[in-house]
Design an enzyme around this catalytic site. Sequence first.
Site, PDB file in Angstrom:
ATOM      1  N   TYR A  90      -4.717  58.962   2.038  1.00 37.47           N
ATOM      2  CA  TYR A  90      -3.286  58.826   2.312  1.00 37.47           C
ATOM      3  C   TYR A  90      -2.613  57.586   1.734  1.00 37.47           C
ATOM      4  O   TYR A  90      -1.405  57.475   1.776  1.00 37.47           O
ATOM      5  CB  TYR A  90      -3.032  58.882   3.822  1.00 37.47           C
ATOM      6  CG  TYR A  90      -3.798  57.848   4.636  1.00 37.47           C
ATOM      7  CD1 TYR A  90      -3.335  56.541   4.723  1.00 37.47           C
ATOM      8  CD2 TYR A  90      -4.979  58.187   5.298  1.00 37.47           C
ATOM      9  CE1 TYR A  90      -4.032  55.586   5.455  1.00 37.47           C
ATOM     10  CE2 TYR A  90      -5.685  57.245   6.027  1.00 37.47           C
ATOM     11  CZ  TYR A  90      -5.211  55.946   6.100  1.00 37.47           C
ATOM     12  OH  TYR A  90      -5.899  55.016   6.820  1.00 37.47           O
ATOM     13  N   HIS A 108      -8.628  52.096   8.775  1.00 41.06           N
ATOM     14  CA  HIS A 108      -8.161  52.059  10.164  1.00 41.06           C
ATOM     15  C   HIS A 108      -9.333  51.730  11.091  1.00 41.06           C
ATOM     16  O   HIS A 108      -9.280  50.803  11.887  1.00 41.06           O
ATOM     17  CB  HIS A 108      -7.515  53.382  10.557  1.00 41.06           C
ATOM     18  CG  HIS A 108      -7.225  53.480  12.018  1.00 41.06           C
ATOM     19  ND1 HIS A 108      -6.296  52.682  12.634  1.00 41.06           N
ATOM     20  CD2 HIS A 108      -7.791  54.223  12.991  1.00 41.06           C
ATOM     21  CE1 HIS A 108      -6.284  52.954  13.937  1.00 41.06           C
ATOM     22  NE2 HIS A 108      -7.184  53.879  14.172  1.00 41.06           N
ATOM     23  N   ARG A 133      -2.875  45.981   6.859  1.00 34.74           N
ATOM     24  CA  ARG A 133      -4.262  46.320   7.150  1.00 34.74           C
ATOM     25  C   ARG A 133      -4.976  46.560   5.828  1.00 34.74           C
ATOM     26  O   ARG A 133      -4.851  47.639   5.245  1.00 34.74           O
ATOM     27  CB  ARG A 133      -4.257  47.592   8.010  1.00 34.74           C
ATOM     28  CG  ARG A 133      -5.560  47.931   8.674  1.00 34.74           C
ATOM     29  CD  ARG A 133      -5.527  49.375   9.179  1.00 34.74           C
ATOM     30  NE  ARG A 133      -5.825  50.303   8.115  1.00 34.74           N
ATOM     31  CZ  ARG A 133      -5.351  51.542   8.034  1.00 34.74           C
ATOM     32  NH1 ARG A 133      -4.542  52.018   8.948  1.00 34.74           N
ATOM     33  NH2 ARG A 133      -5.680  52.326   7.022  1.00 34.74           N
TER      34      ARG A 133
END
Lengths: 325, 385
Positions: free
Chosen positions: B296, B287, B283
């Site tokens: 993160y 998100h 990805r």
Amino acid sequence: MTVLEALNAAMAHEMARDDRVVILGEDVGTAGGIFRVTQGLQQRFGPKRVIDTPLDEKGIAAHAVGMALYGLKPIAEIQFSGFIHDAFEQLMFGASKYRWATGGQYSVPMVVRAPSFGGIKGGFWHSQSPEAYYVHGGGMKIVAPSTPRDAYGLLLAAIRDPDPTLVLEPVPLYRALRDEVADDGTALPIGEACLVREGADVTVVTYGPLRHDVVAVADEMAAARGIEVEVIDLRSLMPFDVDGIVGSVRRTGRLVVVHEAPLSLGFGAELAATVQQVAFGYLHCPIERVAGHDLPYGFAGGDEYYRPNRARIGAAITRAVEFSF
Amino acid sequence: MPTETPPAQFLGDPRPAVPPPLDRARELGIHQVLDIEGRPRGDLPDPDLPPATLHRMYRTMVLVRAIDERGWRLQRSGRMEFWIPSRGQEAAHVGSAMAMDADDWIFLADREPGAMLLRGASLQSLFAQFFGRAGEPLKGRRLPLLLGDRALNIVPCMTQVGAYIPHAAGAAWAAKLRGDGTRFIVYFGDGATSRGEFHSAMNFAGIHRPPIIFFCQNNGWAVSTPTDRQTASASFAEKGEAYAVDNLRVDGNDPLAVYAVTRQARERAGERGASLIEAVTYRLGFHTSSDNPDLYRLPAEVAAWERWDPIPRLRRYLEDKGLWSPADEEELVAQCQAEIEGAVAAAEAMPPPEPGGQFDDVLAAPTWRLEEQRARLLADLDGGG
Ligand SMILES: Cc1ncc(C[n+]2csc(CCOP(=O)(O)OP(=O)(O)O)c2C)c(N)n1
């Protein structure tokens, strides 16, 4: 026929008529289910139409959803409604949402049969009344037959219905009652209550196996005290027969609701709220609710003191009839 | 992999960025047709797709990327409520959706807009869905990118991650029971494999062998959770072993390999039943538009994956074959821009849903209670009465 035989006959009738109807669940095939409701059906219709599944309630419900999306009419048996909770998300956010969530493009015409209610010395997990969880989301119909004839007619209606339908089966009545049932494929309309007993003094609305206790109490009260109790068996909870209930309350002016599920936010809360809204001026007393307690259903004592018994039903009727401002 | 100081906001594990497993594809049993330069030097033979098929594949991937970039900007500028990026996952879903026949059923997750395009959905209907317009197939009821259309045999995602996997398997099982030749594919992410329904579907599928492809896009992350916090298994594919479901890993950024393995799984579905395909991809984007990956994950990790970007990789393959030129590229980019701008303008001008319409489709026919609620809402909005 017994209730059990009537349910079996309804499924057999519809399976013979419509080859899209399939049954799936734990032990439903060879053994005919732990209660034997599907007895003989696999032998008659074959293992492609009566399917033994792994022990997985969410898996059973979810695969039934998919089968229904494709155009089958699956009947999923949950062995006991105490184990239906694993399938909750599947039923509430799968089965009962596809139609809406796809703008009406897909539908899920499935049936979930869930042996329910107490009265069999089954303890907590085998004495569940889970209906309230399922009325809260929309998109699913719920019926709760409590006579052989109603069981036959409502299960047929559920199978034919274009939407998912939860059938709460009355475990304690499976073999306890016998009725003439014509196996002629006639379905009962979902959403119609049954006026079981007429009476001018007070209306009692109930559903499930307690219907028979309510009638017994009503007969006793008429004989002993001349109190005439009108008894309505809802039979369908979603949708419920608002006109039938309100019509009766307008005549009697008093309403008692009786069910086994816990009191707080039980189906009686919805009935009470609805009736006070539309029949406020007709009420002569507060609406009484007799229900299970907000606690687990015990093995010893649950059938007697958790589940509404005849003493509690009678006491609530008396409170309603004797109420004064 | 270059070491790097994490961004100021970084709250993730103090560990080095994980290199793309594709760097060690052979060792990890990840099937490939193309190497990182787009040369057919992988363990799988070049499927030698006809030029028209290759063009369709490449054009769809480029259009998906362009839609993603436009949607992201519309969201960032406040014209659109929400966005779910598909950047980096174009090959995984376009390659696999192309391997299915036109009548096969597709159950989507939320990063596969190319599947809709391949089945003929118009750009305007896609943007109408993104804007929540009444006139799109799902009546504006679903979040942007939760796409579907029955007319295209595409079932939209039910949002509960993974919960719909057995719906697809149940539908495939039904087709098998009916003796129909329809095949099925269901998309989901690595996070979805932790859900019970994934395991239900695999377990039932091992026994009853429905003709379905379980297509797991392992994109490295489930929101902020990396794959090694999702499972301790060496791969997602190997979860198929426990259920006797055929399984393999494929380079999800290699559209030819994805196409080849999906096509093969499809062809065997009648006899073998289900397959689990783990497409190893990444990805590249957030998100969703509500996310902040700087919290993160390390930019070095993303940079390492940019090298495996499926679009330039396929373009180089096409160029080497003499099937694509810089002029073709320029023309395609301009065409995508123009078509998207037209679709955005037309879709944005469409009306939103009427308030009373939400009561439709709860059931086949509304109950008295729904009608009562609809009437009350409309009367109250009208000033009471
Ligand atoms: C059952 C459930 N839990 C949580 C969420 C919130 N959520 C949405 S997407 C997502 C991560 C999904 O990860 P993955 O399956 O790997 O797919 P990806 O988003 O990476 O494509 C989460 C936790 C959800 N939608 N459903």
